[in-house]
Design an enzyme around this catalytic site. Structure first.
Site, PDB file in Angstrom:
ATOM      1  N   LYS A 175     -23.201 120.751 -15.229  1.00 15.29           N
ATOM      2  CA  LYS A 175     -23.636 119.358 -14.936  1.00 15.29           C
ATOM      3  C   LYS A 175     -24.336 119.350 -13.540  1.00 15.29           C
ATOM      4  CE  LYS A 175     -22.039 115.654 -12.587  1.00 15.29           C
ATOM      5  NZ  LYS A 175     -23.498 115.270 -12.259  1.00 15.29           N
ATOM      6  N   GLU A 250     -17.792 125.440  -3.228  1.00 11.82           N
ATOM      7  CA  GLU A 250     -18.704 125.726  -2.152  1.00 11.82           C
ATOM      8  C   GLU A 250     -19.144 124.286  -1.523  1.00 11.82           C
ATOM      9  OE1 GLU A 250     -22.141 127.766  -3.521  1.00 11.82           O
ATOM     10  OE2 GLU A 250     -21.032 129.645  -3.123  1.00 11.82           O
ATOM     11  N   CYS A 284     -26.550 123.219   3.022  1.00 10.10           N
ATOM     12  CA  CYS A 284     -25.268 123.427   3.533  1.00 10.10           C
ATOM     13  C   CYS A 284     -25.118 124.392   4.537  1.00 10.10           C
ATOM     14  CB  CYS A 284     -24.609 123.857   2.251  1.00 10.10           C
ATOM     15  SG  CYS A 284     -25.079 125.603   1.547  1.00 10.10           S
ATOM     16  N   GLU A 383     -21.367 116.326   9.063  1.00  9.21           N
ATOM     17  CA  GLU A 383     -22.380 116.984   8.442  1.00  9.21           C
ATOM     18  C   GLU A 383     -23.524 115.931   8.156  1.00  9.21           C
ATOM     19  OE1 GLU A 383     -22.160 118.191   4.062  1.00  9.21           O
ATOM     20  OE2 GLU A 383     -23.223 119.948   4.716  1.00  9.21           O
TER      21      GLU A 383
HETATM   22  P1  NAD Z   1     -21.846 115.621  -4.105  1.00  7.35           P
HETATM   23  O1  NAD Z   1     -20.381 116.127  -3.610  1.00  7.35           O
HETATM   24  O2  NAD Z   1     -22.021 114.174  -3.740  1.00  7.35           O
HETATM   25  O3  NAD Z   1     -21.957 115.943  -5.402  1.00  7.35           O
HETATM   26  C1  NAD Z   1     -22.150 117.322  -5.946  1.00  7.35           C
HETATM   27  C2  NAD Z   1     -21.949 117.219  -7.752  1.00  7.35           C
HETATM   28  O4  NAD Z   1     -20.731 116.794  -7.799  1.00  7.35           O
HETATM   29  C3  NAD Z   1     -22.845 116.232  -8.191  1.00  7.35           C
HETATM   30  O5  NAD Z   1     -23.375 116.830  -9.416  1.00  7.35           O
HETATM   31  C4  NAD Z   1     -22.043 115.002  -8.395  1.00  7.35           C
HETATM   32  O6  NAD Z   1     -22.520 114.499  -9.353  1.00  7.35           O
HETATM   33  C5  NAD Z   1     -20.659 115.730  -8.844  1.00  7.35           C
HETATM   34  N1  NAD Z   1     -19.474 114.988  -8.542  1.00  7.35           N
HETATM   35  C6  NAD Z   1     -19.039 113.838  -7.592  1.00  7.35           C
HETATM   36  N2  NAD Z   1     -18.142 113.218  -7.800  1.00  7.35           N
HETATM   37  C7  NAD Z   1     -17.649 114.139  -8.811  1.00  7.35           C
HETATM   38  C8  NAD Z   1     -16.046 114.053  -9.457  1.00  7.35           C
HETATM   39  N3  NAD Z   1     -15.120 113.253  -9.091  1.00  7.35           N
HETATM   40  N4  NAD Z   1     -15.969 114.691 -10.544  1.00  7.35           N
HETATM   41  C9  NAD Z   1     -16.893 115.752 -10.803  1.00  7.35           C
HETATM   42  N5  NAD Z   1     -18.026 115.769 -10.353  1.00  7.35           N
HETATM   43  C10 NAD Z   1     -18.326 114.998  -9.365  1.00  7.35           C
HETATM   44  O7  NAD Z   1     -22.741 116.477  -3.177  1.00  7.35           O
HETATM   45  P2  NAD Z   1     -24.429 116.496  -3.115  1.00  7.35           P
HETATM   46  O8  NAD Z   1     -24.576 115.377  -2.047  1.00  7.35           O
HETATM   47  O9  NAD Z   1     -24.945 116.369  -4.277  1.00  7.35           O
HETATM   48  O10 NAD Z   1     -24.797 117.621  -2.398  1.00  7.35           O
HETATM   49  C11 NAD Z   1     -24.740 117.854  -0.932  1.00  7.35           C
HETATM   50  C12 NAD Z   1     -23.451 118.462  -0.363  1.00  7.35           C
HETATM   51  O11 NAD Z   1     -23.473 119.604  -0.821  1.00  7.35           O
HETATM   52  C13 NAD Z   1     -23.379 118.813   1.129  1.00  7.35           C
HETATM   53  O12 NAD Z   1     -22.203 118.240   1.698  1.00  7.35           O
HETATM   54  C14 NAD Z   1     -23.550 120.176   1.070  1.00  7.35           C
HETATM   55  O13 NAD Z   1     -23.280 120.707   2.249  1.00  7.35           O
HETATM   56  C15 NAD Z   1     -23.011 120.897  -0.103  1.00  7.35           C
HETATM   57  N6  NAD Z   1     -23.617 122.021  -0.440  1.00  7.35           N
HETATM   58  C16 NAD Z   1     -22.818 123.173  -0.347  1.00  7.35           C
HETATM   59  C17 NAD Z   1     -23.353 124.445  -0.470  1.00  7.35           C
HETATM   60  C18 NAD Z   1     -22.471 125.430  -0.234  1.00  7.35           C
HETATM   61  O14 NAD Z   1     -22.755 126.611  -0.930  1.00  7.35           O
HETATM   62  N7  NAD Z   1     -21.444 125.667   0.319  1.00  7.35           N
HETATM   63  C19 NAD Z   1     -24.720 124.725  -1.155  1.00  7.35           C
HETATM   64  C20 NAD Z   1     -25.428 123.395  -1.377  1.00  7.35           C
HETATM   65  C21 NAD Z   1     -24.837 122.032  -0.866  1.00  7.35           C
END
Ligand code: NAD
Length: 489
Positions: A175, A250, A284, A383
């Site tokens: 997803k 992550e 991230c 962040e």
């Molecule tokens: P997000 O947490 O809003 O969403 C990430 C994914 O999770 C999306 O596909 C979203 O639809 C899904 N999601 C949201 N709520 C959910 C739930 N209750 N159940 C299942 N899936 C759900 O993050 P974002 O805004 O898309 O990305 C930015 C964030 O990601 C930042 O905090 C960044 O630091 C982090 N990030 C971390 C890494 C790493 O490797 N540590 C890499 C890239 C991004």
């Protein structure tokens, strides 16, 4: 532009009947395409398709050589479509084309080649110390993996999840983020064109709380690999935990970039700029807390600000652009909201802090630099996820390490010094899963990428993915016919 689908199940695009999700081009604010969200029924069909593909062994029972061949064909096919994939990614995310074309697609191909190579070298364990028994340990695929990706680097991050899951023989349902799903959708199509059997990789598009949650909860998904925000990770891991599904998370970061006065000054300056402004600041692993030693701070800050002001903001399709738009209007407003938060916390705005002037359309944010007064201030702790650097100064290495570690996050740390004893001390002291010394970023897939503290649970690397995507099985055989007690005789 490709047409967004609600799902790809058994290799075929499927339309759902959920609410419409529109995809916008962050540069023009125009609608790119849209899709009807995949609801619980489509998630169920995708998970069942993945399970059926796993059960009948159409992929997991292929020899390692056959799986390697397909994984390498996928890598070649992705590379052959570099321009197309980069254009899709740049349209959907605003990441400069120089970065999507130059690095992200290549990283996706590398992910598949890396795991193709890795599975050719795995081995089990054998214990032959017991005189009467021989015990060996083997690993078998876990089944169906639920893969959930964020919007900030979909090609690079989504491909890593798919490559790792399928290399070990699993099936999966991916997803992508509902904000930027197009490149991963195209990758899933390309994977099928390259010869992966249908049903092994399936895709569902939709929002997290609906489509994502249904995928995590689905009884046919065995493990959950998630990359995204810390708050979301907490929710997902709690749900997965209640169902006893292992999860690798992550999550977010607020990574310290420590510049000692013993650094190669110019390189550290280059590295600090790259660390925060690459990917439009939406990384991230961004070096978003820049810690500069006081003896060089005045000069460093002045030159950092001057260089930030000279970054070229513009269309991400222009190859001279350094900074494209952030992903959405919400994200732009959130990032800019941190200017007031910073000043209220005693920080001084050194440059930026506004919508980039001259752009009627697009979510452009000026490169923003704040000098913070207090490492505990919100602007140093949260962040921001945009082109927003927060600078702090320190006197001694001990002070630098204390500030760096005074964070709920622990994803990466950057250290710039030519003093190798100090570098060694730094890597010892820093509370982070990855420490980059005199380099802005280097993702070594052989080594774990893991966040400490609120930055994650579990790790990704060849070995960590093998551990995560396979179950261990211990098999014990008698070495010769045993003299067993004859109960009841
Ligand atoms: P997000 O947490 O809003 O969403 C990430 C994914 O999770 C999306 O596909 C979203 O639809 C899904 N999601 C949201 N709520 C959910 C739930 N209750 N159940 C299942 N899936 C759900 O993050 P974002 O805004 O898309 O990305 C930015 C964030 O990601 C930042 O905090 C960044 O630091 C982090 N990030 C971390 C890494 C790493 O490797 N540590 C890499 C890239 C991004």
């Amino acid at each position: 532009m490709i047409q967004a689908a609600s799902a790809i199940i058994n290799g075929k695009a499927v339309s759902g009947d959920g609410p419409e999700v529109a995809l916008l081009n962050p540069t023009t604010e125009e609608k790119l395409t849209g899709f009807a969200e995949a609801g619980a029924d489509l998630v169920d069909q995708a998970a069942q398709a993945a399970r059926a593909a796993f059960r009948d062994g159409r992929w997991r029972n292929k020899s390692v050589e056959e799986r390697q061949k397909v994984l390498r064909r996928i890598a070649d096919a992705l590379e052959a479509r570099t321009d197309e994939l980069a254009e899709i990614e740049t349209s959907n995310t605003g990441i400069p084309i120089t970065q999507t074309r130059g690095r992200h697609v290549g990283r996706a191909a590398h992910n598949f080649r890396f795991f193709a190579d890795y599975i050719g070298q795995t081995a089990g364990q054998l214990y032959d110390q017991a005189p009467e028994h021989l015990t060996f340990v083997r690993r078998q695929p876990v089944g169906v993996a639920a893969l959930i990706a964020p919007w900030n680097a979909p090609i690079a991050l989504g491909s890593m999840k798919i490559a790792a899951a399928i290399a070990f023989g699993n099936s999966c349902v991916m997803k992508p983020s509902e904000i930027a799903p197009l490149s991963i959708q195209r990758i899933v199509e390309i994977i099928h064109e390259a010869g992966l059997p249908e049903g092994v990789v399936n895709l569902v598009n939709g929002r997290g709380a609906t489509t994502g949650d249904a995928l995590v909860r689905h009884p046919e998904t065995n493990v959950v690999s998630f990359t995204g925000g810390t708050v979301t990770g907490r929710t997902i891991l709690a749900t997965a935990g209640s169902l006893l599904k292992p999860g690798v998370m992550e999550l977010g970061g607020k990574s310290a970039n420590i510049i000692f006065d013993s650094a190669d000054y110019e390189r550290a300056l280059d590295g600090a700029l790259l660390g925060i402004f690459t990917n439009n600041g939406q990384q991230c692993l961004a070096g978003s807390r820049i810690l500069v030693q006081k003896s060089i701070a005045d000069r460093f800050i002045e030159e950092f600000v001057a260089r930030a002001q000279r970054l070229k903001i513009g269309s991400p399709f222009d190859t001279s652009t350094n900074l494209g738009p952030v992903i959405t209007a919400n994200q732009r407003d959130r990032v800019l909201g941190f200017v007031d938060i910073a000043t209220a916390g005693g920080g001084k705005l050194l440059t930026g802090g506004r919508k980039a002037p001259g752009f009627e359309k697009g979510y452009f944010v000026e490169p923003t630099v704040v000098l913070a007064a207090d490492p505990r201030a919100k602007v140093c702790q949260e962040e921001i996820f945009g082109p927003f650097a927060t600078i702090l100064t320190f006197e001694t290495p001990d002070e630098a390490f204390a500030i760096a570690n005074d964070s709920s996050f622990g994803l990466v740390s950057y250290v710039w010094t030519e003093d190798h004893y100090l570098a060694l001390r730094a890597q010892e002291e820093l509370e982070a899963g990855v420490v980059w010394i005199n380099t802005p970023m280097m993702r070594e897939l052989r080594a774990p990428f893991s966040g400490w503290k609120d930055s994650g649970v579990g790790a990704q690397s060849g070995r960590d993915c093998e551990a995560f995507y396979t179950n261990q099985k211990t098999v014990t055989m008698s070495r010769h016919p045993l003299n067993l007690p004859k109960l009841g005789k």
